[in-house]
Motif scaffolding. Structure first.
Motif, PDB file in Angstrom:
ATOM      1  N   UNK A 242       4.379  -5.940 -19.127  1.00 27.80           N
ATOM      2  CA  UNK A 242       5.297  -6.749 -18.922  1.00 27.80           C
ATOM      3  C   UNK A 242       5.737  -7.319 -17.508  1.00 27.80           C
ATOM      4  N   UNK A 243       5.473  -8.479 -17.316  1.00 25.21           N
ATOM      5  CA  UNK A 243       5.913  -9.181 -15.852  1.00 25.21           C
ATOM      6  C   UNK A 243       7.429  -8.701 -15.557  1.00 25.21           C
ATOM      7  N   UNK A 244       7.556  -8.248 -14.499  1.00 22.71           N
ATOM      8  CA  UNK A 244       9.039  -7.950 -13.985  1.00 22.71           C
ATOM      9  C   UNK A 244       9.301  -9.082 -13.024  1.00 22.71           C
ATOM     10  N   UNK A 245       8.549  -9.796 -12.177  1.00 27.88           N
ATOM     11  CA  UNK A 245       9.004 -10.629 -11.195  1.00 27.88           C
ATOM     12  C   UNK A 245       7.907 -10.917 -10.310  1.00 27.88           C
ATOM     13  N   UNK A 246       8.257 -11.391  -9.137  1.00 30.28           N
ATOM     14  CA  UNK A 246       7.556 -11.424  -7.966  1.00 30.28           C
ATOM     15  C   UNK A 246       8.141 -10.875  -6.573  1.00 30.28           C
TER      16      UNK A 246
ATOM     17  N   UNK B 234       0.876  -3.330 -10.053  1.00 29.74           N
ATOM     18  CA  UNK B 234       1.016  -2.678 -11.133  1.00 29.74           C
ATOM     19  C   UNK B 234       1.913  -1.390 -10.991  1.00 29.74           C
ATOM     20  N   UNK B 235       2.646  -1.130 -11.793  1.00 27.32           N
ATOM     21  CA  UNK B 235       3.610   0.114 -11.578  1.00 27.32           C
ATOM     22  C   UNK B 235       3.016   1.001 -12.551  1.00 27.32           C
ATOM     23  N   UNK B 236       3.330   2.426 -12.256  1.00 26.96           N
ATOM     24  CA  UNK B 236       3.176   3.448 -13.042  1.00 26.96           C
ATOM     25  C   UNK B 236       4.228   4.050 -14.082  1.00 26.96           C
ATOM     26  N   UNK B 237       5.442   3.061 -14.026  1.00 29.16           N
ATOM     27  CA  UNK B 237       6.597   3.387 -14.752  1.00 29.16           C
ATOM     28  C   UNK B 237       7.245   1.971 -15.232  1.00 29.16           C
TER      29      UNK B 237
END
Length: 148
Positions: free
Chosen positions: A96-100, A142-145
């Protein structure tokens, strides 16, 4: 210091020969233009880069080719500067895209950061993401959570 401040080619590197020279990152991405140096005595400790209407300080150890300063070539860095992260897209573990990225907290003159600030829309508050939540830093982050 005298080599940079002196204007003659016999003495070494002239300041006006390297002023506004383009910089390339380790990966070949445009990293701005060199606009100045900071000295401590006769030693260069950092240099200033002009990138997208702002000035960023980086440690002098990140310049790769000091010998080619007096030639008309680009200056290559040994790193991919963290200020290039601004504007990249951030995704959580599910895609899911969180933002910039809108802001990077840089640690001193070094190429390290504590956290990134991410916004989805300009009118929403920014989300602070610490360095330990990041798994991949490439063209996208990319995040791991997941982030709420």
């Amino acid at each position: 210091m005298d080599k940079i401040l002196g204007g003659s080619q016999e003495d070494g590197i002239g300041f006006w020969n390297i002023f506004w020279r383009p910089l390339l990152s380790k990966s070949g991405e445009k990293a701005g233009r060199l606009i100045g140096f900071s000295f401590r005595g006769t030693k260069i400790i950092s240099f200033q880069v002009y990138y997208k209407f702002r000035i960023v300080d980086l440690d002098a150890k990140y310049l790769r080719n000091w010998d080619s300063m007096n030639k008309k070539s680009v200056i290559i860095l040994d790193i991919d500067p963290i200020y290039l992260l601004k504007g990249r897209s951030v995704y959580d573990e599910s895609g899911k895209k969180i933002g910039r990225v809108v802001k990077v907290d840089q640690v001193g003159y070094y190429n390290e950061f504590d956290s990134l600030f991410v916004k989805n829309r300009f009118f929403l508050p920014s989300i602070q993401i610490s360095k330990n939540k990041i798994s991949v830093l490439k063209k996208n982050i990319l995040l791991n959570s997941s982030v709420k």
